[in-house]
Write a protein that holds these residues in place. Structure first.
Motif, short mmCIF file in Angstrom:
data_model
loop_
_atom_site.label_atom_id
_atom_site.label_comp_id
_atom_site.label_asym_id
_atom_site.label_seq_id
_atom_site.Cartn_x
_atom_site.Cartn_y
_atom_site.Cartn_z
N TRP A 1 40.35 31.59 44.43
CA TRP A 1 40.21 30.54 45.32
C TRP A 1 38.59 30.18 45.44
N SER B 1 36.92 26.04 51.00
CA SER B 1 36.77 27.10 52.11
C SER B 1 35.68 27.28 52.65
N THR C 1 39.92 30.09 53.66
CA THR C 1 40.32 29.24 52.73
C THR C 1 41.25 28.21 53.24
#
Length: 187
Positions: free
Chosen positions: A56, A64, A79
């Motif tokens: 991520w 994010s 996120t």
């Protein structure tokens, strides 16, 4: 320094100070473990694998945000990603704040900072997220966010609890927030 190392070094640039002395920043791969720990320690979020938080921070860093303490350590995160079928919609995946930082408006500041960035950079006009009915803190966070931005909130069950392999999962209610206006000043 190779290209990947240069990318990691540049991800900490452009931080903005937050009212309480914390800095709003874009996450880096090195933040993945800390973000995983914040999610775990929230005791509310569905905890993903530690590997997923590393990915991520690499693949969705632009959508994010992290809050850093004076030492540069993450003390909160949000996120998100741009929804492929709705390119002007930011999907907020998770929001977490370290225990000692809670109750200070940090989650709202993270959400406001991230949406301001993706509105400017990607033309985002709305936010989607899912919240379980028992998560009153997230319900309040996103309802207040919508109010600050003068936006409507539409709610509908996205995933019924029976769809999840673990039978104890609550339904996930989709919140559609938009169109976004300029946030009202905080009192």
């Amino acid at each position: 320094m190779n290209a990947a190392q240069a990318e990691l070094a540049s991800c900490r640039s452009g931080t903005a100070k937050m009212p309480d002395g914390l800095a709003l920043d874009t996450p880096c791969v090195e933040d993945g473990a800390a973000i995983w720990r914040l999610a775990r320690d929230s005791r509310v979020l569905d905890l993903n694998s530690s590997y997923s938080y590393l990915l991520w921070c690499r693949d969705f860093a632009a959508t994010s945000a992290v809050a850093r303490d004076p030492e540069g350590d993450p003390v909160g995160f949000v996120t998100g990603y741009i929804r492929p079928e709705r390119p002007h919609t930011l999907v907020v995946w998770q929001v977490a704040v370290d225990g000692p930082q809670r109750g200070r408006g940090l989650a709202g500041a993270l959400l406001d900072g991230l949406t301001a960035r993706v509105t400017d950079e990607a033309g985002v006009r709305g936010v989607e997220t899912t919240i379980t009915p028992g998560n009153t803190a997230s319900n309040r966070l996103f309802t207040a966010f919508a109010e600050r931005h003068g936006a409507r909130v539409e709610r509908e069950v996205l995933f019924d609890g029976g769809l999840f392999p673990d039978s104890a999962h609550e339904p996930e209610v989709l919140y559609r927030i938009g169109p976004l206006g300029r946030p009202a000043a905080r009192v």
